[in-house]
Design a protein around this motif. Structure first.
Motif, mmCIF file in Angstrom:
data_model
loop_
_atom_site.group_PDB
_atom_site.id
_atom_site.type_symbol
_atom_site.label_atom_id
_atom_site.label_comp_id
_atom_site.label_asym_id
_atom_site.label_seq_id
_atom_site.Cartn_x
_atom_site.Cartn_y
_atom_site.Cartn_z
ATOM 1 N N ARG A 174 0.820 -1.219 0.000
ATOM 2 C CA ARG A 174 0.000 0.000 0.000
ATOM 3 C C ARG A 174 0.850 1.264 0.000
ATOM 4 O O ARG A 174 0.539 2.232 -0.679
ATOM 5 N N LYS A 175 1.923 1.261 0.785
ATOM 6 C CA LYS A 175 2.713 2.484 0.962
ATOM 7 C C LYS A 175 3.837 2.611 -0.071
ATOM 8 O O LYS A 175 4.348 3.716 -0.287
ATOM 9 N N GLY A 176 4.247 1.524 -0.684
ATOM 10 C CA GLY A 176 5.180 1.584 -1.807
ATOM 11 C C GLY A 176 6.587 2.037 -1.508
ATOM 12 O O GLY A 176 7.267 2.561 -2.391
ATOM 13 N N LEU A 177 7.067 1.818 -0.283
ATOM 14 C CA LEU A 177 8.432 2.214 0.060
ATOM 15 C C LEU A 177 9.388 1.030 0.159
ATOM 16 O O LEU A 177 10.561 1.211 0.474
ATOM 17 N N GLY A 178 8.859 -0.175 -0.082
ATOM 18 C CA GLY A 178 9.717 -1.350 -0.009
ATOM 19 C C GLY A 178 10.110 -1.726 1.401
ATOM 20 O O GLY A 178 11.087 -2.452 1.608
ATOM 21 N N MET A 179 9.356 -1.230 2.389
ATOM 22 C CA MET A 179 9.654 -1.529 3.783
ATOM 23 C C MET A 179 8.464 -1.157 4.640
ATOM 24 O O MET A 179 7.566 -0.424 4.207
ATOM 25 N N THR A 180 8.470 -1.647 5.867
ATOM 26 C CA THR A 180 7.513 -1.191 6.868
ATOM 27 C C THR A 180 8.197 -1.168 8.221
ATOM 28 O O THR A 180 9.055 -2.001 8.512
ATOM 29 N N ALA A 181 7.834 -0.179 9.015
ATOM 30 C CA ALA A 181 8.348 -0.114 10.378
ATOM 31 C C ALA A 181 7.533 -1.039 11.263
ATOM 32 O O ALA A 181 6.372 -1.341 10.979
ATOM 33 N N MET A 191 22.892 6.223 5.175
ATOM 34 C CA MET A 191 22.389 5.118 4.364
ATOM 35 C C MET A 191 23.504 4.514 3.518
ATOM 36 O O MET A 191 23.603 3.293 3.379
ATOM 37 N N GLN A 192 24.356 5.359 2.964
ATOM 38 C CA GLN A 192 25.450 4.847 2.152
ATOM 39 C C GLN A 192 26.477 4.096 2.992
ATOM 40 O O GLN A 192 26.994 3.058 2.564
ATOM 41 N N SER A 193 26.772 4.602 4.176
ATOM 42 C CA SER A 193 27.776 3.943 5.019
ATOM 43 C C SER A 193 27.317 2.580 5.514
ATOM 44 O O SER A 193 28.135 1.695 5.768
ATOM 45 N N HIS A 194 25.985 2.407 5.651
ATOM 46 C CA HIS A 194 25.449 1.126 6.119
ATOM 47 C C HIS A 194 24.846 0.293 4.983
ATOM 48 O O HIS A 194 24.248 -0.759 5.243
ATOM 49 N N ASN A 195 25.009 0.793 3.742
ATOM 50 C CA ASN A 195 24.558 0.064 2.554
ATOM 51 C C ASN A 195 23.077 -0.294 2.639
ATOM 52 O O ASN A 195 22.680 -1.438 2.413
ATOM 53 N N ILE A 196 22.254 0.702 2.969
ATOM 54 C CA ILE A 196 20.803 0.501 3.032
ATOM 55 C C ILE A 196 20.125 1.533 2.146
ATOM 56 O O ILE A 196 20.688 2.602 1.869
ATOM 57 N N ASN A 197 18.922 1.239 1.689
ATOM 58 C CA ASN A 197 18.202 2.128 0.774
ATOM 59 C C ASN A 197 17.051 2.872 1.434
ATOM 60 O O ASN A 197 16.424 3.718 0.800
ATOM 61 N N GLY A 198 16.743 2.525 2.672
ATOM 62 C CA GLY A 198 15.654 3.180 3.377
ATOM 63 C C GLY A 198 16.001 3.418 4.824
ATOM 64 O O GLY A 198 16.886 2.757 5.388
ATOM 65 N N MET A 199 15.321 4.390 5.421
ATOM 66 C CA MET A 199 15.588 4.706 6.822
ATOM 67 C C MET A 199 14.321 5.236 7.476
ATOM 68 O O MET A 199 13.505 5.909 6.839
ATOM 69 N N LEU A 200 14.179 4.930 8.754
ATOM 70 C CA LEU A 200 13.025 5.389 9.516
ATOM 71 C C LEU A 200 13.389 6.619 10.332
ATOM 72 O O LEU A 200 14.547 6.812 10.712
ATOM 73 N N VAL A 201 12.391 7.437 10.577
ATOM 74 C CA VAL A 201 12.598 8.706 11.280
ATOM 75 C C VAL A 201 11.866 8.636 12.613
ATOM 76 O O VAL A 201 10.684 8.269 12.664
ATOM 77 N N ILE A 251 7.961 8.590 13.400
ATOM 78 C CA ILE A 251 7.274 9.764 12.856
ATOM 79 C C ILE A 251 7.419 9.863 11.338
ATOM 80 O O ILE A 251 6.741 10.675 10.700
ATOM 81 N N GLY A 252 8.285 9.053 10.729
ATOM 82 C CA GLY A 252 8.459 9.164 9.286
ATOM 83 C C GLY A 252 9.322 8.068 8.710
ATOM 84 O O GLY A 252 9.883 7.243 9.438
ATOM 85 N N ALA A 253 9.420 8.072 7.393
ATOM 86 C CA ALA A 253 10.257 7.125 6.665
ATOM 87 C C ALA A 253 10.716 7.774 5.371
ATOM 88 O O ALA A 253 10.025 8.635 4.820
ATOM 89 N N LEU A 254 11.873 7.393 4.903
ATOM 90 C CA LEU A 254 12.357 7.902 3.621
ATOM 91 C C LEU A 254 13.259 6.870 2.980
ATOM 92 O O LEU A 254 13.794 5.980 3.665
ATOM 93 N N ASN A 255 13.411 6.969 1.666
ATOM 94 C CA ASN A 255 14.336 6.087 0.970
ATOM 95 C C ASN A 255 15.227 6.898 0.044
ATOM 96 O O ASN A 255 15.073 8.115 -0.081
#
Length: 331
Positions: free
Chosen positions: A236-243, A299-309, A317-321
């Motif tokens: 539904r949210k289309g971010l490739g992840m869920t918290a 994100m680059q230092s940990h080789n991840i494409n998404g992060m939670l806020v 409170i948020g999410a971004l990729n």
């Protein structure tokens, strides 16, 4: 028909001459560095005490250099603009007030268009800094402060075209602007505010809160949720992840497309598996007030494409990729 083919030339000779030009101009700047003295700091003192603007002026090639110096001063915390000396004699002199400091550039120090308006500038009460290649020139004598930008020779083989002299004047202007920047305590945030449209401005002004997904767009499930519910939320949210949150709304984990691939490799029944059993616990997170560029680096230092806020209490409170950051122009 006329021959329109490009002229031939000795490539080795051209490279030798080009290297000579660079050597002469580098030597001119080196000599300028060694010649800096109390006049430089006196010019700084005049500008720092200025209650108006710095008005830069020059004719010909010196005018082009003056334009760049004015732009550099303005973008580094010293309000400045350029006035063409010819136009100054036809009305633009009204742009100069007694609160201003004028910087006049002329290699000879005798440019008629400049020397003719010097008495008018002084009559208005503005202070005058001259930057010339001739310490005994009219401009040098009439100025409150003279900056010596003389060079031993031009880089032009004829010793005529302004080359080394314009390089020296430009470098001296940069030195003045940067020294004033430091004296004013002008920092990266200040620089960003004068460059909001550039990539540097975006990197220094865009915060995580400006690009994160929040509210209804934020993917999240409870720790007790089953894996199918988490997959539906991701879709539904289309971010490739869920918290994944605990009962108090605090972040305890994340489930991503990568986690799903790893789950499918295992012999488990995904229909009855609670998300807390297959999530990645204690995920990387960031605060909403952090710069977006800090999120990129993390994100680059940990080789991840998404992060939670999260907030100060670790509540989601948020999410971004990375795509969000690319769209914001901070990558």
């Amino acid at each position: 028909m006329p021959d329109t083919s490009p002229p031939t030339f000795d490539q080795d000779a051209a490279l030798t001459l080009a290297r000579r030009v660079l050597s002469i101009e580098a030597s001119a700047v080196e000599a300028l560095r060694d010649r800096l003295d109390a006049s430089f700091t006196a010019a700084m003192t005049l500008i720092l005490a200025c209650r108006g603007r710095v008005v830069v002026s020059g004719m010909g090639k010196s005018g082009h250099v003056g334009n760049k110096i004015a732009a550099t001063l303005a973008s580094t915390g010293t309000p400045a603009f350029f006035v063409h000396p010819g136009e100054a004699s036809h009305g633009d002199l009204g742009m100069i007030t007694h609160d201003d400091v004028c910087i006049a550039l002329s290699n000879s120090g005798e440019s008629a268009e400049l020397t003719s308006i010097v008495p008018l500038i002084k009559r208005r009460g503005a202070r005058l800094i001259s930057m010339t290649g001739n310490p005994n020139s009219t401009l040098a004598r009439e100025a409150d402060v003279h900056l010596d930008a003389s060079v031993a020779q031009e880089a032009c083989p004829l010793n005529l075209a302004p080359t080394a002299s314009t390089t020296a004047a430009l470098a001296l202007g940069d030195a003045l602007a940067v020294a004033l920047l430091q004296a004013r305590g002008f920092g990266a945030d200040d620089f960003a505010r004068t460059h909001p449209g550039g990539s540097l401005g975006r990197k220094l002004l865009v915060h995580v809160r400006d690009v994160m997904h929040a509210g209804e767009a934020l993917p999240h499930v409870a720790a007790s949720a089953l894996l199918p519910e988490a997959l539906l939320e991701m879709t539904r949210k289309g971010l490739g992840m869920t918290a994944v949150e605990d009962e108090h709304g605090r972040l305890i984990g994340i489930f991503t497309d990568g986690d799903l691939r790893r789950v499918l490799e295992k012999a488990i029944d995904i229909r009855i598996t609670p998300i807390h059993q297959v999530m990645t616990a204690n995920p990387r997170s960031i605060g909403a007030d952090a710069l977006a560029v800090a999120a990129v680096e993390k994100m680059q230092s940990h080789n991840i494409n998404g992060m939670l806020v999260v907030d100060a209490d670790n509540r989601l409170i948020g999410a971004l990729n990375m795509l969000d950051l690319l769209r914001a122009g901070v990558v």
